[in-house]
Design an enzyme around this catalytic site. Structure first.
Site, PDB file in Angstrom:
ATOM      1  N   GLY D 127      -1.061  -4.125   1.596  1.00 10.95           N
ATOM      2  CA  GLY D 127      -1.106  -2.660   1.665  1.00 10.95           C
ATOM      3  C   GLY D 127      -0.778  -2.072   0.302  1.00 10.95           C
ATOM      4  CE1 TYR D 128       1.092  -4.804  -3.234  1.00 12.45           C
ATOM      5  CE2 TYR D 128       0.115  -4.582  -5.409  1.00 12.45           C
ATOM      6  CZ  TYR D 128       1.108  -5.071  -4.588  1.00 12.45           C
ATOM      7  OH  TYR D 128       2.097  -5.819  -5.123  1.00 12.45           O
ATOM      8  CD  GLU D 244      -4.974  -9.216  -7.190  1.00  8.65           C
ATOM      9  OE1 GLU D 244      -5.912  -8.897  -6.472  1.00  8.65           O
ATOM     10  OE2 GLU D 244      -4.279  -8.384  -7.800  1.00  8.65           O
ATOM     11  CB  SER D 380     -12.192  -1.152 -12.327  1.00  5.55           C
ATOM     12  OG  SER D 380     -11.642  -0.385 -13.386  1.00  5.55           O
TER      13      SER D 380
END
Lengths: 349, 395, 349, 395
Positions: D127-128, D244, D380
């Protein structure tokens, strides 16, 4: 996996870089690179003395290097200094000669100079497609854009004989040579052979030429990486110091992102050059060299054009070093097969 | 919707062709084709030929000696001149100062200077950019201080194209230090013989000389040489920058560059075949040809709009960007096509039998490097994108 | 030179645009475009009534249009609405049939529907390279990805006979058809012919097919321009309203410049489509159509990918219309010859 | 300089290959190859197989059940898994929450949650992001207000990948409204069964379901579920974002994608020849192959650097950018290769004899569209360029 240089190579790189920084600043470079003989003979002798030529030759042949990484270290340093000395001619000549029993020591010592004359007007990138012919010990034909050909004592010439393509040795004094300077500095020559006396060194020049060409491509790619690193540093420095509209132009996000893209391509160029250097002399050598030369061609065009564009007008001037680095980087694509030539070789497998 | 020229326009096209056939000296078109510099005398000669026909100052109204053409006829004229490899006219008097004087000059200034531009007595050059003020023109620092009925000018200009041939220069100078950078700029005319002016050539990347630095040390210029109002030169600067945009797409140049590169690719041989048959080279060439074909229509669409609405808008920045991208791509293609033969510096030793390429193509690499300027000067393509983002897209 | 539309075309464009805005909003479009029959038969009848099909046919053949610009006006409006109706099948079928003496009125009136079945699995873009064969009045073979083939009453099929390739008419009820929906909405079908009865309309299908294909390309290019305009507007609007890091993302210079580049390519796409429309039916027609389809392919990829990227995650969702426009724009490159196919045709001259 | 794997690394590579040969269920690898979604049971099954071998939590230290590999071994493992078309492991527990708990969790939290991740009792989701806080994560608005020994949470999360399979969620929530946006964020663990949580699927561009929105209405969560210190969750968020980045280059995925597109291009026929022999297609494919070849070395160079220096630096942003560009280019190539056969939506009617392409390639268009996400999520590519400009180039 180990991506660090050996101590010997690190030392060679440092020594050469220091020498070039001291002895070959850009002002000196521009003085000698664009006027006959298009290099500095005194500096050539000093480079030989430093062992730079020997570093390109394996121990078994009288040198103390000769691997892909030795070649890459030397040429990256030459690229950083934009050095116009005919080292590519030496490398390719020595590599071809290493397939013969010719004595290499005088070349390694800088006493005699050689050049490899293979390309022709209608076959600049193909060693098999040539028209120069051998009739006995006499050669007739024209070799075009022979790098270092204007200052060589001896030319290594490819020519057709009855059974294939051989490698011949020709004394420069026996042939008609038209030397010229190049747009990016340094010299080359047109070589006109008209029943010129020659000595056949190899009946089948194929393996020697392929080896010399692959080594030459590794060298050019490493040189290009050196040139690109300087262009990157200079451009980055300019972005940080040049002010427009009240702030450093490096504050503009568009220029930041373009600088990032250019940086990524330089890292890619370095990577593919490492791979080509690693596989020189193995069966993968030619394919990896073609991959490298293609990527370098694309990255080089990007870096050269962006370095100029990000600088603006100043990079269009002769006085500002970036212009010469940008020219050299583009013209590397005109040596030993361009982007498309090598793409075709990769496609062919 | 009708994309063809009208009967009147086609007749005009024939007229231009006939004129160029008859009047353009072949030695000039050969030089243009090969990309070598014309001499000053040749450029003056070509101006004289055009002036005799009344076709020199194509943007001027008829009362000042212009031909009275609209954008489409000007476009046809430019296209035909490119096709015939006619020299470009020198724009500083004709396309820059002329329109400025017509719009902002006094009757006296018009009467004094316009005829001298037409008949070639004056060769003007431009004093706009400064070392610290390129794209950010408004930050210029060259000072003009009022002293009686003179200004005293100190400072430096740069990128002054063909200044080596000029006898006069028009300059933007700062006449007021306070306020916004755009305020306090004035537009003045100087005779280059005035004491205190020094012109130094700048050698360019490929080794040629076409631009200069100009240094001003206590240069005295009569206040009568001010154009327009003191401190309001920025209005003139903006007017001039928009007028500079005539033929900004450079479609004519690109069309001849394309036909030249096609000709080259048919002559160059690789692996026993013409380079034009190499699928990778052919693909590069075809993509540019398609982009250029679209550009021709884009250009005509914007010309038609300009013809209908008057002044060109921010959209012309598109023509500048895409037009220069295409021209540079064609130069790149010609350079590539030459292979190693692109390497030699021009040299008499390499002429005749020793030539590596036909003389028309000997400057392939030099032209590529020199034309990197196209995306930098006249407002860099980055500046054009800023303009478009703001004025055309509202960002 | 005149780049404005005639009054008739302007009126057609306005009427069609208004109709689609009212009757074919994106929610309705998405409902019908992705579920069998992959269009809305009621809307098809209304479009026919509005005269949209007739606008694609010359007066001599019972319509009131049929020029390249008529076609472009209709398809740009369809593109803007992302309309999944099988209008391309109608256009290409009618254009092919206009080379025969077949009655076109029922098709123009929307009473019968046709589809042109030329492409095959191994020859999707080539009308001459087909394997389907005619033995007398019977056809055997497979036609692949036939646009509108799932809802057609009549199929126009190309097949080899002794002397060349002919155009045949086949009743949909006589053949095995596998209809399917497409990733970008709308329907197509696989057509399996197994000794299927057919009527030969043309012994040499060549000119009719070439004409139909060129008209189809003009239509697809105009549709793509319509799609691109909507993507541009939506993206621009998003850039102006979406806030990140405390300001509208359209304030970021990088996004501004990318938006500018995208805008320029859309203008170029419009220009080359105007040219293709202008030369439809002239000797330049096929070459200009290939130029247009190539540029549209390149511009379409740029615009589609940038529209998604500039939006970020939201454009990856089914609910947000941009995703469907982006898909359609990409998939246009999979119809009637892709970017490379048409580049090759331009190269071939 | 030595680019080859050591004897130890080569032995490990063989071990991984043998394991995959023996243990990877063929029906799973077939689905991975074709790009179709695995069922929840299949994913859990694959986790179980890896866990049985001790190879599930590859980034965890041995004391918590990790295999104790360095970056190079992890790279080899990932490369071999990609080559064999093994499913990706679900990263939210393994590569995200696990390392966070190991670094910031209490002993109790570690003891409670880590074993449940390994044995599959817990499936975590993330939940980011929020609708208004994508790239600008620090501007998140979901509020957690202290009420006794609970927080009461209200707000919305989005882009929650595979949330439909999860039983727990870790969230970034705002526990303080004042100060800089980065201050006042906390990291909390929630059971998805807690009243007030609603998960809604988001249908994606190609029609698939892999992400969700999560709505929180007066959701009560014990304060004991806070990880780390209240209001200092931003530290954890940054830690997690850098973790990540394992396998951020996606070299293994690209290598299999390349071999698949080559296989496809040999099967597709155009003008009577395999597409692989078309020079334009071959050129596109070769350029990407070369870029990928360079990327492999770039990735190894950065791995070697990470092995020597510990934490990866800003340079990994390069791997993200170039890695996603390459993967997307390969998806693009596969889509192109399919031609019109890329058009159909997956349908049972088009299987067997009615198939247009071999089943492995039927999802070519869907995969291309779905993978446009690669350059958007996980920061992005624009954000990555900002990071590089600032931290690697000093701009």
């Amino acid at each position: 996996m180990d991506f660090s240089l050996t101590d010997d190579r690190r030392m060679l790189a440092d020594t050469l870089a220091r020498y070039l920084a001291d002895q070959y600043p850009i002002e000196h470079r521009n003085t000698v690179a664009y006027a006959a003989p298009f290099h500095d003979p005194a500096k050539w002798a000093e480079l030989a003395e430093l062992g730079v030529i020997g570093a390109l030759v394996p121990e078994a042949k009288g040198g103390f290097g000769g691997t892909g990484f030795d070649i890459a270290v030397v040429f990256e340093a030459l690229g950083r200094a934009l050095c116009p000395e005919p080292m590519l001619a030496a490398l390719m000549g020595l590599t071809a000669l290493s397939h013969t029993d010719q004595e290499l020591d005088p070349i390694i010592a800088g006493e005699t100079r050689i050049a490899l004359a293979t390309g022709e007007l209608d076959a600049p990138y193909s060693s098999s497609d040539i028209a120069t012919t051998a009739t006995g010990d006499r050669l007739t034909g024209r070799k075009s854009v022979v790098y270092g050909g204007g200052v060589a004592d001896t030319l290594l010439v490819t020519a057709r004989h009855g059974a294939g393509i051989g490698l011949y040795q020709v004394a420069a004094s026996d042939t008609q040579i038209t030397p010229f300077g190049m747009v990016d500095g340094g010299g080359a020559a047109e070589v006109f052979l008209d029943n010129t006396p020659a000595t056949r060194l190899l009946a089948d020049a194929g393996p020697a030429l392929a080896h010399a060409e692959t080594a030459g491509i590794v060298a050019l790619c490493a040189e290009a990486v050196g040139v690109m690193e300087v262009l990157k540093d200079q451009t980055l420095d300019y972005l940080k110091t040049r002010k427009q509209f009240g702030r450093a132009i490096g504050d503009f996000q568009v220029l930041q992102h373009r600088m990032v893209d250019l940086t990524i391509e330089i890292e890619q160029a370095r990577s593919i050059t490492i791979q080509a250097a690693d596989s020189l002399g193995t069966p993968h050598g030619p394919r990896h060299a073609s991959m490298a030369k293609n990527l370098i061609g694309r990255a080089g065009k990007l870096v050269s054009e962006e370095a100029i564009q990000l600088h603006g007008g100043i990079a269009m001037t002769w006085e500002y070093p970036v212009s010469h680095y940008a020219k050299r980087l583009i013209m590397i694509d005109h040596q030993l097969g361009d982007t498309d030539t090598h793409l075709e070789r990769v496609i062919a497998g | 919707m009708d994309l063809s020229y009208s009967a009147d326009e086609l007749a005009f096209q024939s007229e231009v062709r006939a004129f160029l056939d008859a009047e353009l000296p072949p030695e000039m078109s050969a030089k243009v084709r090969a990309g070598t510099d014309l001499t000053k005398a040749q450029m003056e000669n070509w101006h004289g030929i055009l002036n005799a026909r009344g076709w020199l100052a194509v943007t001027w109204p008829t009362e000042h000696g212009g031909p009275g053409w609209g954008p489409v006829k000007r476009h046809i004229f430019e296209e035909e001149c490119c096709r015939a490899f006619a020299p470009r006219t020198v724009p500083f008097g004709l396309n820059m100062l002329g329109p400025v004087l017509i719009a902002f000059g006094t009757t006296d200034q018009q009467a004094e200077y316009l005829p001298r531009i037409l008949d070639g007595r004056d060769w003007w050059c431009q004093g706009y950019s400064e070392p610290g003020a390129g794209s950010d023109l408004a930050s210029l620092k060259t000072r003009a201080v009022r002293d009686g009925d003179h200004y005293v000018i100190n400072g430096q200009k740069t990128w002054t194209t063909l200044g080596q041939h000029a006898n006069r220069i028009f300059c933007l100078v700062r006449t007021k230090a306070e306020g916004k950078p755009q305020e306090g700029i004035s537009f003045v005319l100087l005779d280059l013989d005035t004491p205190g002016i020094e012109m130094r050539p700048i050698k360019l990347i490929e080794g040629g000389f076409e631009v200069n630095e100009v240094f001003f040390t206590d240069v005295r210029v009569p206040v009568a040489n001010l154009v327009g109002t003191e401190n309001e030169g920025w209005t003139i600067a903006k007017f001039l920058l928009s007028h500079e945009r005539t033929n900004i797409a450079g479609v004519g140049f690109s069309m001849t560059a394309l036909s030249e590169v096609k000709r080259l690719a048919q002559q160059v041989r690789r692996s026993g075949k013409p380079l034009s048959e190499n699928p990778h080279f052919a693909a590069r060439m075809a993509e540019i040809e398609i982009d250029l074909e679209a550009m021709k229509i884009t250009n005509l669409r914007m010309l038609a709009q300009a013809e209908a609405q008057g002044a060109p808008g921010a959209e012309t920045s598109m023509l500048k960007i895409k037009g220069t991208v295409i021209r540079q791509a064609l130069n790149d293609l010609a350079r590539r096509a030459l292979g190693p033969a692109a390497a030699p510096l021009p040299s008499e030793d390499l002429e005749g039998n020793a030539a590596l390429v036909p003389p028309d193509f000997a400057n392939g690499a030099a032209r590529y490097f020199n034309n990197r300027k196209l995306s930098i000067f006249g407002g860099s393509n980055e500046i054009q994108r800023n303009i478009l983002a703001k004025h055309a897209l509202g960002l």
